[in-house]
Write a protein that holds these residues in place. Structure first.
Motif, PDB file in Angstrom:
ATOM      1  N   ASP A   1       0.860  -1.188   0.000  1.00 11.63           N
ATOM      2  CA  ASP A   1       0.000   0.000   0.000  1.00 11.63           C
ATOM      3  C   ASP A   1       0.896   1.238   0.000  1.00 11.63           C
ATOM      4  O   ASP A   1       1.752   1.376   0.882  1.00 11.63           O
ATOM      5  N   VAL A   2       0.711   2.132  -0.967  1.00 14.87           N
ATOM      6  CA  VAL A   2       1.548   3.325  -1.094  1.00 14.87           C
ATOM      7  C   VAL A   2       0.723   4.567  -0.773  1.00 14.87           C
ATOM      8  O   VAL A   2      -0.354   4.766  -1.338  1.00 14.87           O
ATOM      9  N   TYR A   3       1.228   5.393   0.132  1.00 11.75           N
ATOM     10  CA  TYR A   3       0.535   6.625   0.536  1.00 11.75           C
ATOM     11  C   TYR A   3       1.498   7.813   0.465  1.00 11.75           C
ATOM     12  O   TYR A   3       2.714   7.639   0.380  1.00 11.75           O
ATOM     13  N   GLY A   4       0.901   8.992   0.606  1.00  7.81           N
ATOM     14  CA  GLY A   4       1.725  10.177   0.800  1.00  7.81           C
ATOM     15  C   GLY A   4       1.601  11.212  -0.286  1.00  7.81           C
ATOM     16  O   GLY A   4       1.351  10.868  -1.444  1.00  7.81           O
ATOM     17  N   PRO A   5       1.749  12.477   0.067  1.00  8.26           N
ATOM     18  CA  PRO A   5       1.779  13.524  -0.957  1.00  8.26           C
ATOM     19  C   PRO A   5       3.018  13.341  -1.824  1.00  8.26           C
ATOM     20  O   PRO A   5       4.076  12.972  -1.317  1.00  8.26           O
ATOM     21  N   GLY A   6       2.876  13.548  -3.090  1.00  7.26           N
ATOM     22  CA  GLY A   6       4.052  13.436  -3.942  1.00  7.26           C
ATOM     23  C   GLY A   6       4.185  12.105  -4.656  1.00  7.26           C
ATOM     24  O   GLY A   6       5.179  11.877  -5.350  1.00  7.26           O
ATOM     25  N   THR A   7       3.203  11.188  -4.535  1.00  2.00           N
ATOM     26  CA  THR A   7       3.298   9.940  -5.307  1.00  2.00           C
ATOM     27  C   THR A   7       3.282  10.241  -6.811  1.00  2.00           C
ATOM     28  O   THR A   7       3.767   9.441  -7.600  1.00  2.00           O
ATOM     29  N   SER A   8       2.741  11.420  -7.182  1.00  2.12           N
ATOM     30  CA  SER A   8       2.738  11.797  -8.604  1.00  2.12           C
ATOM     31  C   SER A   8       4.138  12.094  -9.120  1.00  2.12           C
ATOM     32  O   SER A   8       4.333  12.244 -10.325  1.00  2.12           O
ATOM     33  N   LYS A   9       5.118  12.177  -8.216  1.00  2.50           N
ATOM     34  CA  LYS A   9       6.507  12.399  -8.632  1.00  2.50           C
ATOM     35  C   LYS A   9       7.334  11.131  -8.435  1.00  2.50           C
ATOM     36  O   LYS A   9       8.555  11.191  -8.298  1.00  2.50           O
ATOM     37  N   CYS A  10       6.664   9.971  -8.410  1.00  2.00           N
ATOM     38  CA  CYS A  10       7.344   8.673  -8.272  1.00  2.00           C
ATOM     39  C   CYS A  10       7.091   7.824  -9.514  1.00  2.00           C
ATOM     40  O   CYS A  10       5.947   7.613  -9.913  1.00  2.00           O
ATOM     41  N   LYS A  11       8.162   7.338 -10.123  1.00  2.00           N
ATOM     42  CA  LYS A  11       8.072   6.499 -11.330  1.00  2.00           C
ATOM     43  C   LYS A  11       8.208   5.022 -10.966  1.00  2.00           C
ATOM     44  O   LYS A  11       8.754   4.673  -9.928  1.00  2.00           O
ATOM     45  N   TYR A  12       7.757   4.178 -11.912  1.00  2.48           N
ATOM     46  CA  TYR A  12       8.011   2.726 -11.885  1.00  2.48           C
ATOM     47  C   TYR A  12       7.274   1.954 -10.793  1.00  2.48           C
ATOM     48  O   TYR A  12       7.646   0.812 -10.511  1.00  2.48           O
ATOM     49  N   PHE A  13       6.237   2.495 -10.133  1.00  5.35           N
ATOM     50  CA  PHE A  13       5.495   1.675  -9.179  1.00  5.35           C
ATOM     51  C   PHE A  13       4.964   0.418  -9.893  1.00  5.35           C
ATOM     52  O   PHE A  13       4.290   0.516 -10.916  1.00  5.35           O
ATOM     53  N   GLY A  14       5.259  -0.745  -9.363  1.00  3.29           N
ATOM     54  CA  GLY A  14       4.733  -1.990  -9.921  1.00  3.29           C
ATOM     55  C   GLY A  14       5.356  -2.428 -11.227  1.00  3.29           C
ATOM     56  O   GLY A  14       4.923  -3.430 -11.810  1.00  3.29           O
ATOM     57  N   ALA A  15       6.360  -1.726 -11.717  1.00  7.55           N
ATOM     58  CA  ALA A  15       6.993  -2.129 -12.982  1.00  7.55           C
ATOM     59  C   ALA A  15       7.701  -3.474 -12.796  1.00  7.55           C
ATOM     60  O   ALA A  15       8.298  -3.731 -11.763  1.00  7.55           O
ATOM     61  N   TRP A  16       7.580  -4.339 -13.778  1.00  5.61           N
ATOM     62  CA  TRP A  16       8.186  -5.682 -13.788  1.00  5.61           C
ATOM     63  C   TRP A  16       7.574  -6.615 -12.739  1.00  5.61           C
ATOM     64  O   TRP A  16       8.108  -7.686 -12.498  1.00  5.61           O
ATOM     65  N   MET A  17       6.502  -6.255 -12.042  1.00  5.12           N
ATOM     66  CA  MET A  17       5.949  -7.166 -11.028  1.00  5.12           C
ATOM     67  C   MET A  17       5.358  -8.400 -11.699  1.00  5.12           C
ATOM     68  O   MET A  17       4.826  -8.333 -12.805  1.00  5.12           O
ATOM     69  N   SER A  18       5.483  -9.538 -11.002  1.00  2.00           N
ATOM     70  CA  SER A  18       4.995 -10.793 -11.578  1.00  2.00           C
ATOM     71  C   SER A  18       3.819 -11.375 -10.801  1.00  2.00           C
ATOM     72  O   SER A  18       3.152 -12.294 -11.291  1.00  2.00           O
ATOM     73  N   ALA A  19       3.591 -10.884  -9.564  1.00  2.58           N
ATOM     74  CA  ALA A  19       2.523 -11.447  -8.739  1.00  2.58           C
ATOM     75  C   ALA A  19       2.258 -10.493  -7.582  1.00  2.58           C
ATOM     76  O   ALA A  19       2.940  -9.482  -7.417  1.00  2.58           O
ATOM     77  N   GLY A  20       1.262 -10.841  -6.752  1.00  2.19           N
ATOM     78  CA  GLY A  20       0.948 -10.002  -5.599  1.00  2.19           C
ATOM     79  C   GLY A  20       0.109  -8.801  -5.985  1.00  2.19           C
ATOM     80  O   GLY A  20      -0.550  -8.795  -7.036  1.00  2.19           O
ATOM     81  N   GLU A  21       0.126  -7.770  -5.133  1.00  2.00           N
ATOM     82  CA  GLU A  21      -0.741  -6.615  -5.351  1.00  2.00           C
ATOM     83  C   GLU A  21      -0.048  -5.331  -4.910  1.00  2.00           C
ATOM     84  O   GLU A  21       0.662  -5.313  -3.901  1.00  2.00           O
ATOM     85  N   VAL A  22      -0.257  -4.269  -5.685  1.00  2.00           N
ATOM     86  CA  VAL A  22       0.234  -2.933  -5.326  1.00  2.00           C
ATOM     87  C   VAL A  22      -0.951  -1.972  -5.429  1.00  2.00           C
ATOM     88  O   VAL A  22      -1.668  -1.976  -6.448  1.00  2.00           O
ATOM     89  N   VAL A  23      -1.169  -1.157  -4.396  1.00  2.00           N
ATOM     90  CA  VAL A  23      -2.215  -0.131  -4.428  1.00  2.00           C
ATOM     91  C   VAL A  23      -1.551   1.222  -4.207  1.00  2.00           C
ATOM     92  O   VAL A  23      -0.884   1.430  -3.188  1.00  2.00           O
ATOM     93  N   VAL A  24      -1.697   2.134  -5.161  1.00  5.54           N
ATOM     94  CA  VAL A  24      -1.164   3.492  -5.033  1.00  5.54           C
ATOM     95  C   VAL A  24      -2.334   4.410  -4.713  1.00  5.54           C
ATOM     96  O   VAL A  24      -3.245   4.587  -5.538  1.00  5.54           O
ATOM     97  N   ASN A  25      -2.323   4.971  -3.526  1.00  5.41           N
ATOM     98  CA  ASN A  25      -3.438   5.822  -3.087  1.00  5.41           C
ATOM     99  C   ASN A  25      -3.216   7.260  -3.536  1.00  5.41           C
ATOM    100  O   ASN A  25      -3.091   8.182  -2.727  1.00  5.41           O
ATOM    101  N   GLY A  26      -3.167   7.476  -4.821  1.00  2.00           N
ATOM    102  CA  GLY A  26      -2.926   8.791  -5.401  1.00  2.00           C
ATOM    103  C   GLY A  26      -2.540   8.627  -6.861  1.00  2.00           C
ATOM    104  O   GLY A  26      -2.775   7.573  -7.464  1.00  2.00           O
ATOM    105  N   THR A  27      -1.951   9.668  -7.437  1.00  2.00           N
ATOM    106  CA  THR A  27      -1.483   9.630  -8.829  1.00  2.00           C
ATOM    107  C   THR A  27      -0.053   9.104  -8.888  1.00  2.00           C
ATOM    108  O   THR A  27       0.735   9.326  -7.972  1.00  2.00           O
TER     109      THR A  27
END
Length: 268
Positions: free
Chosen positions: A68-94
């Motif tokens: 679970d990803v939180y926080g102001p500024g997630t819109s300035k973070c690249k590559y969330f979940g890139a190359w993932m093969s399984a599991g789950e990623v939730v980005v609570n923002g842009t």
């Protein structure tokens, strides 16, 4: 499934490259080991713990790990979940560029927008975006000729230009409108646009299917209508105008029949 929560401590000045934020990298690690994973801002190298507050626990495998990803500024973070093969990623923002690119499995949910080059060359898994997508969604990396090859991308808002360039598998669903150059050079896969496309849809496509429910502002001259047909698309049966194309391209044959790309618009 066990969950690791990461929260940005501050907004990056430049753009933070977060290739390590995947269940594959977190699985089987302690919080201290996760905090030691690398990230970078510009030419400066950091550890994830320098930028994120990290809590919870990771599963033994990627399949058993959610982030679970939180926080102001997630819109300035690249590559969330890139190359993932399984599991789950939730980005609570842009999320910024390359979100979910090169995915082969698992689930990625972005509760804001995704910037350009997201879902690039995706091979499997599911990406759900509650907001809008910028340009080059599910397309090929620049200079490459292989776009999205598998998996599912669903955008609840609008999408930009150059969606699905060189796509040859998988499904992209956009519930809003799209801009220009949709499915250019497509060699397979399915694009569903429930709103309207601006123009230049299916240019140089040789295979695959593009549905544009509310039609194109300007239809490419290389497409010819062949029939009207009732088809079930994303759970709804409706009557579509069926076009083949792009007739200006060379097309392969299967069992003696020429294989065309297909473009569908709703019959009014």
């Amino acid at each position: 499934m066990k969950t690791v929560t990461i929260k940005l401590k501050k907004v990056p000045t430049l753009y933070l490259e977060c290739e390590s934020v995947t269940p594959d990298k977190f699985a089987g690690k302690s919080l201290e080991a996760i905090a030691a994973l690398p990230c970078s801002e510009g030419k400066s190298n950091y550890k994830l713990g320098d930028w994120f507050e990290i809590s919870g626990s990771a599963g033994a495998t990627a399949e058993e790990t959610k982030i679970d990803v939180y926080g102001p500024g997630t819109s300035k973070c690249k590559y969330f979940g890139a190359w993932m093969s399984a599991g789950e990623v939730v980005v609570n923002g842009t999320a910024d560029m390359f979100t979910g690119s090169w995915m082969t499995g698992g689930k990625l949910h972005v509760k804001g927008d995704v910037r350009s080059f997201s879902g690039l060359q995706m091979k499997g898994g599911e990406m759900l975006v509650d907001g809008r997508a910028w340009n080059y969604l599910g397309a090929a990396y620049r200079g490459d000729w292989r776009g999205m090859q598998g998996g599912l991308i669903r955008i609840k808002g609008d999408a930009g230009s150059d969606l699905g360039t060189f796509m040859n598998g998988g499904t992209i669903i956009v519930e809003g409108n799209v801009d220009i150059h949709i499915g250019t050079h497509a060699e397979g896969g399915t694009i569903i646009v429930k709103g309207k496309a601006h123009r230049r849809v299916g240019g140089q496509m040789v295979k695959g299917e593009i549905y544009v429910f509310q039609g194109c502002d300007v239809m490419m001259p290389g497409f010819r209508k062949i029939e009207e047909r009732e088809i079930e698309v994303d759970g709804e049966k409706q009557v579509f105008n069926v076009f083949i194309g792009d007739l200006g391209e060379r097309h392969s044959k299967s069992k003696g029949e020429v294989v065309y790309g297909h473009l569908y618009t709703l019959k009014e």
